[in-house]
Design an enzyme around this catalytic site. Structure first.
Site, PDB file in Angstrom:
ATOM      1  N   ASN A   1      31.833  36.909 -62.254  1.00 37.22           N
ATOM      2  CA  ASN A   1      33.277  36.881 -62.459  1.00 37.22           C
ATOM      3  C   ASN A   1      33.556  36.352 -63.858  1.00 37.22           C
ATOM      4  O   ASN A   1      32.791  35.551 -64.386  1.00 37.22           O
ATOM      5  CB  ASN A   1      33.928  35.945 -61.424  1.00 37.22           C
ATOM      6  CG  ASN A   1      35.436  35.866 -61.583  1.00 37.22           C
ATOM      7  OD1 ASN A   1      36.106  36.877 -61.831  1.00 37.22           O
ATOM      8  ND2 ASN A   1      35.994  34.663 -61.447  1.00 37.22           N
TER       9      ASN A   1
ATOM     10  N   HIS B   1      36.463  34.237 -65.896  1.00 36.51           N
ATOM     11  CA  HIS B   1      37.600  33.366 -65.576  1.00 36.51           C
ATOM     12  C   HIS B   1      38.159  32.782 -66.878  1.00 36.51           C
ATOM     13  O   HIS B   1      37.388  32.349 -67.739  1.00 36.51           O
ATOM     14  CB  HIS B   1      37.130  32.243 -64.636  1.00 36.51           C
ATOM     15  CG  HIS B   1      38.238  31.334 -64.239  1.00 36.51           C
ATOM     16  ND1 HIS B   1      39.198  31.685 -63.312  1.00 36.51           N
ATOM     17  CD2 HIS B   1      38.563  30.077 -64.658  1.00 36.51           C
ATOM     18  CE1 HIS B   1      40.056  30.690 -63.178  1.00 36.51           C
ATOM     19  NE2 HIS B   1      39.695  29.702 -63.973  1.00 36.51           N
TER      20      HIS B   1
ATOM     21  N   SER C   1      34.990  31.717 -69.180  1.00 36.69           N
ATOM     22  CA  SER C   1      33.655  31.496 -68.607  1.00 36.69           C
ATOM     23  C   SER C   1      33.240  32.719 -67.799  1.00 36.69           C
ATOM     24  O   SER C   1      34.067  33.326 -67.118  1.00 36.69           O
ATOM     25  CB  SER C   1      33.670  30.304 -67.639  1.00 36.69           C
ATOM     26  OG  SER C   1      34.227  29.154 -68.226  1.00 36.69           O
TER      27      SER C   1
HETATM   28  C1  GAR Z   1      41.647  38.074 -67.520  1.00 35.60           C
HETATM   29  O1  GAR Z   1      42.161  37.094 -68.390  1.00 35.60           O
HETATM   30  C2  GAR Z   1      40.706  37.445 -66.512  1.00 35.60           C
HETATM   31  O2  GAR Z   1      39.934  36.406 -67.022  1.00 35.60           O
HETATM   32  C3  GAR Z   1      41.699  36.929 -65.507  1.00 35.60           C
HETATM   33  O3  GAR Z   1      42.668  37.927 -65.398  1.00 35.60           O
HETATM   34  C4  GAR Z   1      42.757  38.641 -66.627  1.00 35.60           C
HETATM   35  C5  GAR Z   1      42.561  40.115 -66.346  1.00 35.60           C
HETATM   36  O4  GAR Z   1      42.808  40.886 -67.489  1.00 35.60           O
HETATM   37  N1  GAR Z   1      41.059  36.703 -64.253  1.00 35.60           N
HETATM   38  C6  GAR Z   1      41.446  35.766 -63.390  1.00 35.60           C
HETATM   39  O5  GAR Z   1      42.388  35.033 -63.589  1.00 35.60           O
HETATM   40  C7  GAR Z   1      40.624  35.723 -62.119  1.00 35.60           C
HETATM   41  N2  GAR Z   1      41.059  34.655 -61.283  1.00 35.60           N
HETATM   42  P1  GAR Z   1      42.276  42.385 -67.572  1.00 35.60           P
HETATM   43  O6  GAR Z   1      42.769  43.100 -66.311  1.00 35.60           O
HETATM   44  O7  GAR Z   1      42.949  42.936 -68.778  1.00 35.60           O
HETATM   45  O8  GAR Z   1      40.787  42.353 -67.658  1.00 35.60           O
END
Ligand code: GAR
Length: 209
Positions: A106, A108, A135
């Site tokens: 994942n 995060h 991370s």
């Molecule tokens: C990213 O910033 C990711 O790290 C976060 O959501 C965003 C997705 O962006 N993930 C979380 O918060 C997971 N709990 P993306 O759809 O453009 O990749």
């Protein structure tokens, strides 16, 4: 090449970063499926245009176990070896996590173990931190827990809002995920290996503030 399925819920820019990295001949993984719990996720359109198989179904009205079993069946049908969560905003069932143990990563948007869950950037700003960041970690049963494989600190600037910080952290995320996933699929990921690694990290990790 290792076969990776990517789970998304939204924009899918991290998925795009993985997908473009996978176009390099030297990349040790390929993306075999992009799956989503949100049929309207913009990332699905991009993945399909890039010739990647997609699957989407809303989780609404379904129990967590039943929905995750459906996702699991799709991942298996696609012949996935690994799962990369990329903005997948659903907590996974214990069964699903157990089935992909040691084979699911994942990304995060915080410097774990700080700020698990949501609103990570606002929490970092409110705490007066000088750095936020991102991370990549191995997924275990507890939320945003599990061995951290790689992190990128991102400086917090005066006047930063959660949105302005999130935008810079996202750039760092795009740089971090593919190389970390590549290194992960190239090493021996036996349960014993990961157990040893969890212990090692538990000893090395400072207590969360
Ligand atoms: C990213 O910033 C990711 O790290 C976060 O959501 C965003 C997705 O962006 N993930 C979380 O918060 C997971 N709990 P993306 O759809 O453009 O990749």
């Amino acid at each position: 090449k290792a076969r990776v399925a990517v789970l998304i819920s939204g924009t899918g820019t991290n998925m795009a970063a993985l997908l473009y990295a996978a176009k390099a001949d030297s990349c040790p993984f390929e993306i075999v499926l992009v799956a989503s719990n949100n049929p309207d996720a913009p990332g699905l359109t991009l993945a399909a245009a890039e010739g990647i198989a997609t699957w989407a179904q809303s989780h609404k009205g379904m129990g967590r176990d039943a929905f995750d079993a459906l996702v699991d069946a799709q991942l298996r049908a696609a012949g996935s070896d690994y799962v990369a969560l990329a903005g997948y905003m659903r907590i996974l069932s214990a069964d699903f996590v157990a089935r992909w143990e040691g084979r699911m990563l994942n990304i995060h948007p915080s410097l774990l173990p700080k700020y698990k869950g949501l609103h990570t950037h606002q929490q970092a700003i409110d705490a007066g931190d000088t750095f936020g960041g991102c991370s990549v970690h191995v997924v275990t049963a507890a939320l945003d827990d599990g061995p951290v494989l790689a992190q990128t600190p991102v400086a917090i600037l005066p006047g930063d809002t959660a949105d302005s910080l999130a935008a810079r952290v996202l750039i760092a995320e795009h740089q971090l995920y593919a190389p970390t996933l590549a290194a992960f699929v190239m090493r021996e990921a036996t349960p014993d290996y990961w157990l040893a690694r969890v212990r090692e990290l538990a000893m090395a990790m400072p207590e969360a503030e």
